[in-house]
Write an enzyme that holds these catalytic residues in place. Structure first.
Site, PDB file in Angstrom:
ATOM      1  N   GLY A 299      56.875   3.566  -8.373  1.00  0.00           N
ATOM      2  CA  GLY A 299      55.513   3.070  -8.243  1.00  0.00           C
ATOM      3  C   GLY A 299      54.619   4.062  -7.523  1.00  0.00           C
TER       4      GLY A 299
ATOM      5  N   ASP B 266      68.940  -2.452  -8.410  1.00  0.00           N
ATOM      6  CA  ASP B 266      68.467  -3.838  -8.437  1.00  0.00           C
ATOM      7  C   ASP B 266      68.511  -4.353  -7.003  1.00  0.00           C
ATOM      8  OD1 ASP B 266      68.002  -6.532  -8.672  1.00  0.00           O
ATOM      9  OD2 ASP B 266      69.638  -6.920 -10.097  1.00  0.00           O
ATOM     10  N   ILE B 267      67.348  -4.474  -6.383  1.00  0.00           N
ATOM     11  CA  ILE B 267      67.328  -4.853  -4.962  1.00  0.00           C
ATOM     12  C   ILE B 267      67.758  -6.297  -4.739  1.00  0.00           C
ATOM     13  CG2 ILE B 267      65.562  -3.147  -4.377  1.00  0.00           C
ATOM     14  CD1 ILE B 267      63.573  -5.533  -4.163  1.00  0.00           C
TER      15      ILE B 267
ATOM     16  N   ALA C 238      58.310  -4.272  -5.923  1.00  0.00           N
ATOM     17  CA  ALA C 238      57.605  -5.560  -5.908  1.00  0.00           C
ATOM     18  C   ALA C 238      57.233  -5.974  -7.323  1.00  0.00           C
ATOM     19  CB  ALA C 238      56.336  -5.461  -5.064  1.00  0.00           C
TER      20      ALA C 238
ATOM     21  N   THR D 197      51.228  -7.850   1.700  1.00  0.00           N
ATOM     22  CA  THR D 197      49.922  -7.852   1.050  1.00  0.00           C
ATOM     23  C   THR D 197      48.910  -8.740   1.746  1.00  0.00           C
ATOM     24  OG1 THR D 197      48.837  -8.505  -1.029  1.00  0.00           O
ATOM     25  CG2 THR D 197      50.810  -9.682  -0.451  1.00  0.00           C
TER      26      THR D 197
ATOM     27  N   TYR E  91      51.946 -15.087  -6.454  1.00  0.00           N
ATOM     28  CA  TYR E  91      52.223 -13.752  -5.926  1.00  0.00           C
ATOM     29  C   TYR E  91      52.203 -13.753  -4.400  1.00  0.00           C
ATOM     30  CZ  TYR E  91      51.262  -8.924  -4.530  1.00  0.00           C
ATOM     31  OH  TYR E  91      51.290  -7.695  -3.897  1.00  0.00           O
TER      32      TYR E  91
ATOM     33  N   LYS F 280      55.414 -13.134  -1.782  1.00  0.00           N
ATOM     34  CA  LYS F 280      55.418 -12.053  -0.795  1.00  0.00           C
ATOM     35  C   LYS F 280      55.587 -12.599   0.619  1.00  0.00           C
ATOM     36  CE  LYS F 280      54.776  -8.187  -1.370  1.00  0.00           C
ATOM     37  NZ  LYS F 280      55.767  -7.065  -1.566  1.00  0.00           N
TER      38      LYS F 280
ATOM     39  N   TRP G 109      44.668  -3.352  -1.737  1.00  0.00           N
ATOM     40  CA  TRP G 109      43.847  -2.558  -2.656  1.00  0.00           C
ATOM     41  C   TRP G 109      44.340  -1.099  -2.754  1.00  0.00           C
ATOM     42  CZ3 TRP G 109      37.943  -3.938  -2.581  1.00  0.00           C
ATOM     43  CH2 TRP G 109      37.773  -5.327  -2.619  1.00  0.00           C
TER      44      TRP G 109
END
Length: 282
Positions: A14, A36-37, A58, A99, A123, A127, A149
């Site tokens: 990412g 694979d976490i 994520a 986030t 979402y 988180k 952001w």
């Protein structure tokens, strides 16, 4: 600051993961195809005693999460829990990225780390559950870093989208009633690497570039930075673009916790944007 900690970066494919590996090429990076976490045995196989694991993996499809609930919670809640279990077993530290969406988005001042959380989207809820798992399992060796952001200016993020739309359209309508903290991935990565050297840092921190902006402000700044007329960006209300997941109207994060920990404050968002775009166009 020299980086001495042995680092593991999950979600290395990412934008933030790539920025971390760019600044810390010695880190061991694992993308989705590599690790694979949510698989405890797989995580145990790659994490070593003394490591600092920075979890950038994520599920970030905010709108799709409203219908793909299980997938969102699997990555955003179970994943951090599994990482925390593995780290706890062998004495590794974990830095979990979170986030602004964990907050309700109805405030009128920057959110502090101890402000009540009340996410309004799947979402955000997923988180937050990931945060809670890390806090419960690693009360002394886990850190939650909330940000907002995040962009690099390439690969489809908001800044990249504005660059593309500037080429494709005469005018662009952008919402001006959502306010947040634009954050350059490279600046955030540098901050996380500094945190990796600070085992004494608080368990919850906020890290964003300084200042605040609406999406409209950010879009106009992008146009101005690349030499286009910012007046081509026109303001509109969120209601003009109905989405499955509610967006926070106000999600500015306070940098108070970061500064109080003695960590280097991230620079103003406009300066960071200028640097990001300069790197792209140079």
């Amino acid at each position: 600051m020299p980086i001495t900690a042995p680092l593991v970066v999950t979600g290395s494919g990412g934008q933030l993961g790539r920025a971390l590996l760019d600044l810390a090429p010695h880190a061991r990076g694992y993308g989705r195809a590599d690790l694979d976490i949510t698989d405890l045995d797989a995580v145990r196989a790659v994490v070593r005693t003394g490591d600092v694991v920075i979890n950038c993996a994520a599920y970030t499809a905010v709108d799709r999460a409203e219908t793909e609930v299980d997938a969102a919670f699997e990555t955003n809640a179970r994943g951090p829990m599994v990482l925390a279990v593995a780290c706890g077993e062998i004495g590794a530290r974990l830095i979990q990225l979170s986030t602004d969406y964990v907050f309700p988005g109805t405030g009128d001042r920057p959110y502090r780390t101890n402000d009540p959380t009340r996410p309004n989207s799947v979402y955000g809820k997923s988180k937050l559950q990931g945060e809670q798992a890390v806090q419960d399992l690693l009360p002394h060796t886990g850190h939650i870093v909330r940000t907002a952001w995040v962009y690099t200016g390439v690969d489809g993020d908001f800044v990249a989208t504005m660059r593309r739309l500037e080429r494709e359209r005469e005018t662009v309508d952008v919402v001006d009633d959502q306010v947040g903290s634009p954050t350059y991935a490279r600046d955030l990565a540098a901050g996380l690497l500094e945190l990796a050297e600070r085992s004494d840092a608080p368990s919850i921190l906020h890290a964003t570039n300084a200042g605040q902006a609406s999406w409209f402000d950010l879009a106009r700044a992008v146009f101005a930075e690349i030499g286009a007329d910012p007046r081509r960006v026109r303001p509109c209300a969120t209601s003009a673009f109905p989405r499955p997941a509610p967006r926070p109207a106000y999600s500015v994060l306070s940098a108070q916790s970061w500064a109080a920990a003695g960590l280097t404050p991230l620079r103003p968002w406009r300066d960071a944007l200028n640097d990001a775009l300069t790197r792209i166009y140079d």
